[in-house]
Design a protein around this motif. Structure first.
Motif: not given
Length: 196
Positions: A18, A48, A59, A61-62, A64, A95-96
């Protein structure tokens, strides 16, 4: 009132990979306490659900982030109590893509925030929203207007490799421009910025 966009993205990433994309997700470099001491009174907390650990995680996006949600609220509540200040909190379900179990996640987040309101009563809870469409799930405080100027992440700017410096250059101008409307008699106007 000054707000910080993605207030908890100063935290370390949860997984090593990440860090490779954190330049695009990170919106703050100061801790919650440091943000408070430079004038932030509105905090944007994005979470999330982690199926593996069965808990809410910070979080964007992607990416965390490490850090327990109850500790974050505990910190903000302690600042509000110690300094006798009003601190506002917005939760956003991150969430994406829309999850199949979105309704369940919404119900669980509402329950968590309901519990947090009892445990950390000195905080003023504003909204729970969903990502992308920013659909309001629950509204606790009326007459708060968010003025979103996420100076490093909107449109083409998100592809800059130097979002920190871009935000720093533009934040001063944004604060001056909005200073006059922060004193709106009917509404509490919140200017949300990156890299306070």
């Amino acid at each position: 009132m000054l707000g910080s966009h993605n207030s908890c993205t100063y935290l370390p990433c949860k997984h090593w990979w990440m860090y490779l994309i954190n330049w695009a997700a990170k919106c703050q470099s100061k801790t919650l306490s440091e943000q408070f001491h430079v004038g932030v009174r509105y905090f944007d907390i994005r979470v999330k659900w982690d199926e593996k650990d069965k808990e809410w995680v910070i979080a964007h996006g992607l990416v965390e982030y490490k850090g327990k949600l109850h500790r974050i609220l505990e910190t903000l509540n302690s600042l509000a109590v110690f300094y006798n200040e009003d601190i506002y909190v917005r939760f956003l379900l991150e969430y994406n893509k829309i999850p199949d179990d979105e309704a369940t996640k919404i119900i669980n987040l509402k329950a968590y925030v309901g519990n947090a309101r009892g445990r950390f009563p000195r905080l003023t809870y504003h909204l729970i929203e969903t990502k992308w469409d920013e659909k309001v799930i629950e509204e606790y405080s009326k007459n708060i207007v968010l003025s979103n100027h996420y100076s490093s992440v909107i449109g083409w700017k998100r592809f800059l490799w130097i979002p920190y410096w871009y935000a720093k250059l533009h934040n001063k101008k944004e604060k001056e421009f909005y200073k006059g409307i922060w004193d709106d008699k009917d509404n509490l106007v919140v200017l949300m910025l990156d890299f306070i």
